[in-house]
Design a protein around this motif. Structure first.
Motif, mmCIF file in Angstrom:
data_model
loop_
_atom_site.group_PDB
_atom_site.id
_atom_site.type_symbol
_atom_site.label_atom_id
_atom_site.label_comp_id
_atom_site.label_asym_id
_atom_site.label_seq_id
_atom_site.Cartn_x
_atom_site.Cartn_y
_atom_site.Cartn_z
ATOM 1 N N LEU A 15 0.833 -1.199 0.000
ATOM 2 C CA LEU A 15 0.000 0.000 0.000
ATOM 3 C C LEU A 15 0.868 1.250 0.000
ATOM 4 O O LEU A 15 0.619 2.196 -0.761
ATOM 5 C CB LEU A 15 -0.932 0.000 1.214
ATOM 6 N N ALA A 16 1.901 1.264 0.835
ATOM 7 C CA ALA A 16 2.810 2.420 0.882
ATOM 8 C C ALA A 16 3.456 2.630 -0.477
ATOM 9 O O ALA A 16 3.551 3.772 -0.958
ATOM 10 C CB ALA A 16 3.873 2.224 1.961
ATOM 11 N N ASP A 17 3.895 1.546 -1.120
ATOM 12 C CA ASP A 17 4.500 1.658 -2.456
ATOM 13 C C ASP A 17 3.514 2.248 -3.456
ATOM 14 O O ASP A 17 3.865 3.126 -4.245
ATOM 15 C CB ASP A 17 4.969 0.283 -2.959
ATOM 16 N N ALA A 18 2.278 1.775 -3.424
ATOM 17 C CA ALA A 18 1.267 2.274 -4.357
ATOM 18 C C ALA A 18 0.948 3.742 -4.093
ATOM 19 O O ALA A 18 0.688 4.510 -5.030
ATOM 20 C CB ALA A 18 -0.001 1.426 -4.256
ATOM 21 N N LEU A 19 0.990 4.138 -2.830
ATOM 22 C CA LEU A 19 0.663 5.523 -2.473
ATOM 23 C C LEU A 19 1.780 6.501 -2.822
ATOM 24 O O LEU A 19 1.525 7.702 -2.955
ATOM 25 C CB LEU A 19 0.335 5.617 -0.980
ATOM 26 N N LEU A 25 2.064 11.975 0.935
ATOM 27 C CA LEU A 25 3.046 11.492 1.905
ATOM 28 C C LEU A 25 2.435 11.141 3.262
ATOM 29 O O LEU A 25 2.933 10.255 3.944
ATOM 30 C CB LEU A 25 4.166 12.515 2.078
ATOM 31 N N ALA A 26 1.364 11.807 3.628
ATOM 32 C CA ALA A 26 0.725 11.496 4.907
ATOM 33 C C ALA A 26 0.199 10.058 4.903
ATOM 34 O O ALA A 26 0.378 9.317 5.871
ATOM 35 C CB ALA A 26 -0.409 12.476 5.192
ATOM 36 N N LYS A 27 -0.418 9.653 3.806
ATOM 37 C CA LYS A 27 -0.932 8.284 3.718
ATOM 38 C C LYS A 27 0.199 7.272 3.592
ATOM 39 O O LYS A 27 0.106 6.171 4.110
ATOM 40 C CB LYS A 27 -1.910 8.156 2.554
ATOM 41 N N VAL A 28 1.277 7.656 2.917
ATOM 42 C CA VAL A 28 2.441 6.773 2.812
ATOM 43 C C VAL A 28 3.016 6.545 4.209
ATOM 44 O O VAL A 28 3.311 5.404 4.594
ATOM 45 C CB VAL A 28 3.521 7.366 1.869
ATOM 46 N N ARG A 29 3.184 7.625 4.964
ATOM 47 C CA ARG A 29 3.702 7.504 6.333
ATOM 48 C C ARG A 29 2.785 6.655 7.207
ATOM 49 O O ARG A 29 3.245 5.861 8.028
ATOM 50 C CB ARG A 29 3.881 8.889 6.958
ATOM 51 N N ALA A 31 0.755 4.200 6.289
ATOM 52 C CA ALA A 31 0.921 2.783 5.933
ATOM 53 C C ALA A 31 2.269 2.269 6.434
ATOM 54 O O ALA A 31 2.376 1.149 6.956
ATOM 55 C CB ALA A 31 0.798 2.594 4.425
ATOM 56 N N HIS A 32 3.297 3.092 6.307
ATOM 57 C CA HIS A 32 4.627 2.715 6.793
ATOM 58 C C HIS A 32 4.612 2.517 8.303
ATOM 59 O O HIS A 32 5.180 1.553 8.828
ATOM 60 C CB HIS A 32 5.657 3.787 6.402
ATOM 61 N N ASP A 33 3.965 3.439 9.025
ATOM 62 C CA ASP A 33 3.890 3.338 10.482
ATOM 63 C C ASP A 33 3.122 2.083 10.910
ATOM 64 O O ASP A 33 3.510 1.415 11.875
ATOM 65 C CB ASP A 33 3.233 4.583 11.083
ATOM 66 N N ARG A 34 2.045 1.759 10.206
ATOM 67 C CA ARG A 34 1.302 0.534 10.517
ATOM 68 C C ARG A 34 2.186 -0.693 10.313
ATOM 69 O O ARG A 34 2.195 -1.601 11.131
ATOM 70 C CB ARG A 34 0.057 0.420 9.643
ATOM 71 N N ALA A 35 2.918 -0.714 9.201
ATOM 72 C CA ALA A 35 3.814 -1.845 8.926
ATOM 73 C C ALA A 35 4.879 -1.944 10.011
ATOM 74 O O ALA A 35 5.178 -3.038 10.508
ATOM 75 C CB ALA A 35 4.460 -1.702 7.548
ATOM 76 N N HIS A 36 5.441 -0.821 10.414
ATOM 77 C CA HIS A 36 6.474 -0.809 11.451
ATOM 78 C C HIS A 36 5.912 -1.341 12.772
ATOM 79 O O HIS A 36 6.544 -2.150 13.453
ATOM 80 C CB HIS A 36 7.020 0.609 11.623
#
Length: 184
Positions: A15-19, A25-29, A31-36
């Motif tokens: 999802l982060a890659d697609a975003l 960037l807010a949505k990328v962050r 998704a990244h934070d959820r993955a982390h």
């Protein structure tokens, strides 16, 4: 359980890659934070699982205390009755039930209080894990939905009984409780 966590992490990273292409960037962050967050939880799960499977694992009480502490809670374990060694299969199953319950509390009620009680009676051992309602926003996590079923199966194999459900009164109203009684 670990496979489900890895699948969820993979989904968040995809999802982060697609975003990235959208420039949001807010949505990328997010998704990244959820993955982390899911990676940290999965590492904790893996540590608990390895510990529970080791033949030279610590006695139930020490293992349970270490598990609770690693979940971020302190001074929440109450022990009643005369502590005694239990057969390894009972220890392992009680630890897995505690692990699943603590994981569910962290996932569905972040910031909520947690209380764990271990009672040694003459003919049984009872493990109760109770959490209060969430105090922080819960992140959408990926779970198999099989946790309660797995707990029920574990307890049934040991000839015990389990109850699980919402807390409907008292200071922890809105939380959840799991109570497993294992005969000896």
């Amino acid at each position: 359980m670990l496979a489900h966590s890895l699948a969820g992490i993979n989904m968040q990273l995809e999802l982060a890659d697609a975003l990235i292409d959208t420039g949001d960037l807010a949505k990328v962050r997010e998704a990244h934070d959820r993955a982390h967050s899911m990676v940290k939880e999965s590492l904790k799960q893996a540590q608990w699982t390895v510990h529970a499977l080791r033949e030279d694992s610590l006695p139930l009480l020490q293992s349970l205390a270490a598990m609770i502490e690693s979940s971020g809670h302190r001074d929440v374990l109450t022990v009643d009755g005369t502590v005694r060694e239990l057969p390894a299969r009972i220890n392992q199953n009680l630890l897995r039930i505690a692990q699943e319950s603590l994981t569910n509390a962290a996932r569905h009620a972040p910031g909520g209080t947690v209380r764990v009680e271990l009672v040694f009676d003459a003919a049984s051992t009872t493990l109760s894990i109770r959490n209060g309602p969430q105090t922080r926003e819960a992140t959408a996590g990926v779970g198999s939905g099989m946790g309660l079923l797995g707990m029920r199966e574990r307890v049934a194999l040991l000839g015990g009984a389990i109850t699980a459900g919402p807390v409907v009164e008292g200071a922890e109203r809105g939380g959840w409780q799991v109570r497993a009684v294992i005969p000896e």
